[in-house]
Design a protein around this motif. Structure first.
Motif, PDB file in Angstrom:
ATOM      1  N   GLY A 119       0.840  -1.189   0.000  1.00 16.13           N
ATOM      2  CA  GLY A 119       0.000   0.000   0.000  1.00 16.13           C
ATOM      3  C   GLY A 119       0.873   1.237   0.000  1.00 16.13           C
ATOM      4  N   MET A 319      -5.402  -1.111   4.850  1.00 13.69           N
ATOM      5  CA  MET A 319      -4.686  -2.183   4.169  1.00 13.69           C
ATOM      6  C   MET A 319      -4.579  -3.419   5.055  1.00 13.69           C
ATOM      7  SD  MET A 319      -0.780  -2.326   2.642  1.00 13.69           S
ATOM      8  CE  MET A 319      -0.052  -2.890   4.182  1.00 13.69           C
ATOM      9  N   ASP A 328     -10.017  -5.659  -1.284  1.00 12.29           N
ATOM     10  CA  ASP A 328      -9.131  -4.671  -1.898  1.00 12.29           C
ATOM     11  C   ASP A 328      -8.887  -3.516  -0.940  1.00 12.29           C
ATOM     12  OD1 ASP A 328      -7.729  -3.375  -4.039  1.00 12.29           O
ATOM     13  OD2 ASP A 328      -9.500  -2.138  -4.390  1.00 12.29           O
ATOM     14  N   SER A 332      -4.346   1.020  -2.561  1.00 12.75           N
ATOM     15  CA  SER A 332      -3.746  -0.187  -3.139  1.00 12.75           C
ATOM     16  C   SER A 332      -2.588   0.117  -4.069  1.00 12.75           C
ATOM     17  CB  SER A 332      -4.806  -0.972  -3.912  1.00 12.75           C
ATOM     18  OG  SER A 332      -5.191  -0.252  -5.080  1.00 12.75           O
TER      19      SER A 332
END
Length: 380
Positions: A119, A319, A328, A332
């Protein structure tokens, strides 16, 4: 109850204090160790926040560390994040993730091969004001967004930063240093970019340091300090994007979006909060009453004593939650990589004089409304 993941930090400069101070606000995070190429700096920061100081090598080999935050200088982001992944740990980087698209693709392939998450900041688009703007757009309050403006304008960090040389090297400048905040929020609000065109320049070949031990010394400018770009989105919207450190004063808003049903004024995406204003077809400008979003609550004073909402680490907390939930992450790698593509394409367009069609794309991140944001936080 979600178990805490062990967090390590590589790079103990000024930005590390935000992560160390704010990480305890979020579920699933426990900062356990910090490292820096200068061991004395790591030890001082560790003592300040009651964590362990280690060498970079020892931190990467520490079995109690599951996720490593990369807070090194931009040119070190790629090799350090790669080393984190090679050590078998999830990585979260300060912006920019990498300096080139090729570096980003290498990290993507390595992360996929090892089943690890990557991330990257900024996570300011998760702030209360920006998520409320997203909700207004998603609800159709502005109609179809057709055009708009985004502007980063000032005279650079050399007036206040004691060691600003790296800001004027390739991989930095206003577009790579500040651009990620604006591009990430544009992706949040409008989705991916299709192509860009830009003009680039630099007003002076050097800058004079204005503070600290090096005050009065000159640093070379080796990257454009003025970028004027046009971004065409897959949605059809076209946004004029200015990123300039060649401006002494201006009256431009940071962010304006124009839709078929009205106009939305969005606050500076470098911060989590700020006022929203909207006008409809009647042309009457009105303040938008802020919603009850935890990432819009003032929790600190800025450099000039102004109230600010600062929730850095929210993106990493999301994350970590995404890893445990198998979903997700909002900050990302794919969205970060698309942002890098946008910014480097602007620089390429400035060099070549031609529009550049992007080779990457991404989806919009899932919205983060008030309840979803609260779910990331520890109970008070």
């Amino acid at each position: 109850m979600m178990a805490n993941l062990g967090i390590g930090i590589i790079g103990c400069g000024n930005i590390s204090t935000s992560y160390l101070r704010l990480a305890p606000l979020f579920k699933g995070l426990e900062v356990r160790s910090v490292a820096d190429v200068n061991m004395a700096v790591a030890e001082a920061r560790a003592a300040e926040y009651g964590v362990q100081a280690q060498s970079v090598e020892d931190l990467l080999g520490n079995p109690a560390i599951d996720v490593v935050i990369n807070l090194t200088i931009p040119e070190a982001h790629y090799p350090v994040t790669k080393a984190i992944l090679q050590a078998g740990k999830h990585a979260y980087s300060e912006k920019p993730l990498v300096l080139t698209l090729e570096q980003g693709k290498d990290l993507r392939d390595l992360a996929a091969a090892k089943g690890l998450a990557v991330g990257c900041a900024p996570d300011t688009f998760l702030g209360g004001a920006h998520q409320q703007a997203r909700a207004l757009i998603d609800e159709g309050k502005l109609g179809q967004i057709t055009t708009g403006n985004a502007a980063i304008q000032g005279h650079g960090p050399e007036s206040w930063h004691p060691n600003p040389a790296f800001f004027y090297l390739p991989g930095a400048g206003p577009i790579m240093d500040m651009g990620p905040y604006y591009i990430a929020n544009l992706i949040n609000l409008l989705g991916p970019v299709r192509r860009v065109g830009a003009l680039t320049s630099a007003a002076t070949p050097t800058r004079v340091i204005g503070s600290g031990d090096q005050a009065g010394q000159e640093v070379p400018v080796k990257t454009p300090s003025n970028i004027q770009a046009l971004l065409e989105f897959h949605s059809g919207a076209t946004i004029a994007f200015s990123a300039s450190w060649d401006v002494w004063h201006h009256k431009r808003n940071h962010f304006e979006l124009y839709g078929t049903e009205g106009t939305l004024y969005v606050p500076d995406p470098n911060f989590f909060g700020g006022p929203l204003q909207m006008a409809g077809r009647d042309g009457v400008l009105q303040d938008v009453a802020p919603w009850d979003h935890p990432f819009g609550v003032v929790n600190q004073k800025g450099h000039r004593g102004e109230d600010q909402a600062n929730y850095r680490t929210a993106g990493m907390a999301d994350m970590v939650m995404a890893v445990t939930e198998g979903r997700d992450a909002r900050c990302s790698l794919e969205r970060t990589l698309h942002g890098v593509d946008v910014m480097t394409a602007c620089l390429t367009s400035g060099e070549t004089g031609a529009f550049v069609t992007l080779t990457t794309t991404c989806t919009q991140p899932a919205p983060l409304g008030p309840e979803a944001a609260r779910a990331l936080m520890r109970e008070a």
